[in-house]
Design a protein around this motif. Structure first.
Motif, mmCIF file in Angstrom:
data_model
loop_
_atom_site.group_PDB
_atom_site.id
_atom_site.type_symbol
_atom_site.label_atom_id
_atom_site.label_comp_id
_atom_site.label_asym_id
_atom_site.label_seq_id
_atom_site.Cartn_x
_atom_site.Cartn_y
_atom_site.Cartn_z
ATOM 1 N N LYS A 125 26.736 50.464 39.658
ATOM 2 C CA LYS A 125 27.472 49.722 38.636
ATOM 3 C C LYS A 125 26.839 49.903 37.261
ATOM 4 O O LYS A 125 27.458 49.627 36.263
ATOM 5 N N LYS A 149 38.326 50.200 30.764
ATOM 6 C CA LYS A 149 37.964 51.127 31.844
ATOM 7 C C LYS A 149 37.101 52.263 31.305
ATOM 8 O O LYS A 149 36.082 52.628 31.898
ATOM 9 N N THR A 173 31.716 42.801 38.775
ATOM 10 C CA THR A 173 31.517 44.156 39.277
ATOM 11 C C THR A 173 32.664 45.104 38.970
ATOM 12 O O THR A 173 32.627 46.256 39.376
ATOM 13 N N SER A 174 33.696 44.613 38.262
ATOM 14 C CA SER A 174 34.853 45.485 38.010
ATOM 15 C C SER A 174 35.536 45.124 36.697
ATOM 16 O O SER A 174 35.269 44.086 36.098
ATOM 17 N N ASN A 187 38.614 44.181 36.377
ATOM 18 C CA ASN A 187 39.375 42.938 36.556
ATOM 19 C C ASN A 187 38.505 41.701 36.436
ATOM 20 O O ASN A 187 38.968 40.664 35.949
ATOM 21 N N ASP A 188 37.247 41.781 36.876
ATOM 22 C CA ASP A 188 36.342 40.646 36.745
ATOM 23 C C ASP A 188 36.111 40.285 35.278
ATOM 24 O O ASP A 188 35.908 39.125 34.947
#
Length: 156
Positions: free
Chosen positions: A12, A84, A109-110, A112-113
């Motif tokens: 990550k 992104k 972690t993403s 969307n988070d």
């Protein structure tokens, strides 16, 4: 054999290859994640998008300040593309820290988070971001030379 949880947790942090055709410009600058996104329907149009640090307020408009039609109370596809590509370029940890995303960083972690902790629409002109993009583009038009560019002397 390396510890697989160590590898997974460090993935990550790592930057990955960017899609410069869709998002030719993304940067962490002036307390924002900001960038330029190519239009999917018109080769002559680009969108300028940003997320603001601290509040996660956001906006997206064309380079001539027409609001994005997909901006309806949730970050549009252009904003998602900028985020992104920022994660791909800088790594999610750096983006989280730069934007001061609220919450436990280990639980983020993403894309969307981050986006689900969204702010509100904050209308601002696209001129500052777009002019920075155009300034970087001019380097592509320079003749090849072995001499240094004075304004790039900080870049080693």
């Amino acid at each position: 054999m390396p510890n697989s949880s160590f590898i997974a947790s460090n993935q990550k942090n790592a930057a990955t290859k960017r899609d410069v055709k869709q998002v030719p410009f993304v940067e962490l600058f002036n307390h924002r994640v900001q960038g330029v996104v190519s239009s999917g329907s018109d080769i002559e149009r680009v969108y300028v998008s940003f997320f603001e640090a601290g509040t996660l307020d956001y906006y997206c408009s064309t380079n001539n300040n027409r609001p994005c039609g997909g901006l309806s109370g949730y970050p549009c596809k252009h904003l998602q593309a900028v985020m992104k590509e920022a994660i791909a370029a800088y790594g999610i940890d750096q983006v989280i820290n730069y934007l001061k995303v609220p919450g436990d960083p280990s639980q983020i972690t993403s894309l969307n988070d981050i986006i689900n902790r969204r702010g509100t629409v904050k209308k601002e002109p696209a001129s500052e971001v777009f002019s920075r993009f155009l300034n970087y583009l001019r380097y592509l038009e320079l003749q090849t030379a072995n001499s240094p560019l004075p304004e790039m002397s900080w870049f080693v």
